[in-house]
Scaffold this motif. Sequence first.
Motif, PDB file in Angstrom:
ATOM      1  N   VAL A   1       0.861  -1.173   0.000  1.00 18.40           N
ATOM      2  CA  VAL A   1       0.000   0.000   0.000  1.00 18.40           C
ATOM      3  C   VAL A   1       0.905   1.234   0.000  1.00 18.40           C
ATOM      4  CG1 VAL A   1      -1.752   1.284   1.278  1.00 18.40           C
ATOM      5  CG2 VAL A   1      -1.814  -1.221   1.236  1.00 18.40           C
ATOM      6  N   PRO A   2       0.771   2.122  -0.988  1.00 21.04           N
ATOM      7  CA  PRO A   2       1.665   3.290  -1.048  1.00 21.04           C
ATOM      8  C   PRO A   2       1.616   4.109   0.243  1.00 21.04           C
ATOM      9  CG  PRO A   2       0.396   3.097  -3.074  1.00 21.04           C
ATOM     10  CD  PRO A   2      -0.181   2.099  -2.108  1.00 21.04           C
ATOM     11  N   GLN A   3       2.792   4.526   0.699  1.00 23.55           N
ATOM     12  CA  GLN A   3       2.863   5.355   1.896  1.00 23.55           C
ATOM     13  C   GLN A   3       2.581   6.805   1.533  1.00 23.55           C
ATOM     14  OE1 GLN A   3       6.885   4.053   3.157  1.00 23.55           O
ATOM     15  NE2 GLN A   3       5.902   3.219   4.976  1.00 23.55           N
ATOM     16  N   SER A   4       1.763   7.452   2.332  1.00 28.84           N
ATOM     17  CA  SER A   4       1.412   8.847   2.068  1.00 28.84           C
ATOM     18  C   SER A   4       2.592   9.759   2.361  1.00 28.84           C
ATOM     19  CB  SER A   4       0.220   9.262   2.937  1.00 28.84           C
ATOM     20  OG  SER A   4      -0.901   8.447   2.679  1.00 28.84           O
ATOM     21  N   PRO A   5       2.743  10.858   1.608  1.00 28.75           N
ATOM     22  CA  PRO A   5       3.818  11.817   1.906  1.00 28.75           C
ATOM     23  C   PRO A   5       3.641  12.402   3.304  1.00 28.75           C
ATOM     24  CG  PRO A   5       2.833  12.255  -0.249  1.00 28.75           C
ATOM     25  CD  PRO A   5       1.949  11.260   0.448  1.00 28.75           C
ATOM     26  N   PRO A   6       4.734  12.822   3.930  1.00 28.00           N
ATOM     27  CA  PRO A   6       4.634  13.443   5.258  1.00 28.00           C
ATOM     28  C   PRO A   6       3.762  14.694   5.216  1.00 28.00           C
ATOM     29  CG  PRO A   6       6.916  12.930   4.714  1.00 28.00           C
ATOM     30  CD  PRO A   6       6.129  12.736   3.463  1.00 28.00           C
ATOM     31  N   THR A   7       3.108  14.961   6.313  1.00 24.09           N
ATOM     32  CA  THR A   7       2.238  16.133   6.396  1.00 24.09           C
ATOM     33  C   THR A   7       2.226  16.664   7.822  1.00 24.09           C
ATOM     34  OG1 THR A   7      -0.045  16.909   6.120  1.00 24.09           O
ATOM     35  CG2 THR A   7       0.261  14.618   6.786  1.00 24.09           C
ATOM     36  N   ARG A   8       1.812  17.909   7.976  1.00 26.52           N
ATOM     37  CA  ARG A   8       1.599  18.484   9.307  1.00 26.52           C
ATOM     38  C   ARG A   8       0.118  18.637   9.613  1.00 26.52           C
ATOM     39  NH1 ARG A   8       6.191  22.068  12.023  1.00 26.52           N
ATOM     40  NH2 ARG A   8       7.952  20.760  11.416  1.00 26.52           N
ATOM     41  N   ASN A   9      -0.697  17.972   8.857  1.00 26.38           N
ATOM     42  CA  ASN A   9      -2.137  18.046   9.103  1.00 26.38           C
ATOM     43  C   ASN A   9      -2.491  17.354  10.412  1.00 26.38           C
ATOM     44  OD1 ASN A   9      -2.360  19.277   6.621  1.00 26.38           O
ATOM     45  ND2 ASN A   9      -2.958  17.392   5.556  1.00 26.38           N
ATOM     46  N   LEU A  10      -3.505  17.888  11.080  1.00 23.65           N
ATOM     47  CA  LEU A  10      -4.023  17.224  12.266  1.00 23.65           C
ATOM     48  C   LEU A  10      -4.742  15.944  11.847  1.00 23.65           C
ATOM     49  CD1 LEU A  10      -5.521  20.249  14.231  1.00 23.65           C
ATOM     50  CD2 LEU A  10      -3.404  19.036  14.729  1.00 23.65           C
ATOM     51  N   ARG A  11      -4.647  14.916  12.678  1.00 28.45           N
ATOM     52  CA  ARG A  11      -5.319  13.656  12.379  1.00 28.45           C
ATOM     53  C   ARG A  11      -6.788  13.751  12.786  1.00 28.45           C
ATOM     54  NH1 ARG A  11      -0.884   9.042  14.223  1.00 28.45           N
ATOM     55  NH2 ARG A  11       0.577   9.438  12.494  1.00 28.45           N
TER      56      ARG A  11
END
Length: 355
Positions: A49-59
């Motif tokens: 499953v492709p890994q999502s790019p890093p983000t600073r979004n709140l979960r």
Amino acid sequence: MKRQTRSMLFCCVGLALAASAIDAHGQDEPEPLWAYAFGTPPQPGDAAVPQSPPTRNLRPGDDAEEQTRSRRVDGSSATYSLVEIRDGHDVIDWFPGDHPPMPDVIRHGPASLREQRGRGCGSCHLPNGKGRPENAPPAGQPVAYTIKQLQDMRAGLRYSADPRKPNSPTMNALAAAMTDEEMREAAEYFAAMPWTPWMRVIEADLIPAMELEEGNMYITVGKEPTEPLAGRIVETPEDEHQANVLRNPHSPWRVYVPVGSLARGEALVRTGAGKTTQCSVCHGLDLMGLAVVPGIAGRSPSFMMRQLYDMKRGTRKGNWSELMQPVIANLSVDDMRDIVAYLASITPPAPVATR
């Protein structure tokens, strides 16, 4: 990551026999699923499953205040929130005194992936290069060795024998995006840090109950030894909160290995036991690596097992991997498990002081 329950893990130990390679005698050899952190064998058509790019979004669904609250770890003056800790494009650094200044490729990833927020090398391998069970520990490895691995990944010569391993295609994509200069910067950065112990290896028949983060690692959830080790090696953080939530690079690891594996592994490593070449012939008398040959003493057994099995399955290729083929030709999966168990138990020599 998806976690499996303890009961599922018990059922899956026997299913490990389904995924196999062919040994020197033409017999099916089981995939060491524990090394890839899966409980069941891969099925036809399975893929990572492709890994999502890093983000600073709140979960979503998690408390926003809790995600943005400043955290600390013992021995560090730094503070980071969970949002900052999870951002692999801007790598946090609890202990900047442990290592040289991080080059941009270590902190932010390849320059060609800045707009896509590519991962910095230090996000997975940690700023001190110790890595984790699901990836490589590049600290202290020869510069030429690390460069060669990155070149092989860029050339499509290295991929996981288990097609579900999520970080294998991620690493290949990062290597393909790196310039030759960035590869050298990364290799020189990690090589500048000596390899030091941070694992405790324990022979056991029974271990505390574990949960499995698929494709990632085992997490200790029990207190008393009630779960059969059943021929696996189980590598688990001593403190899951420190290792996984806070990404504390000083937080150590515990490694459970089968009873008797250390003695069997020592015989194979030191003498070949009539099955293989002594490891010191290529990896050095102290097994800390030579030239383009990696150090193997005191390193992650999960990582080392994946490399041996990938070579045996032919998914890790390249000039130096081909030289390993006669070395591993007569080794069973159990032999390779015993070898990496013993190697993990070795205390690396103390770094030589420099003026």
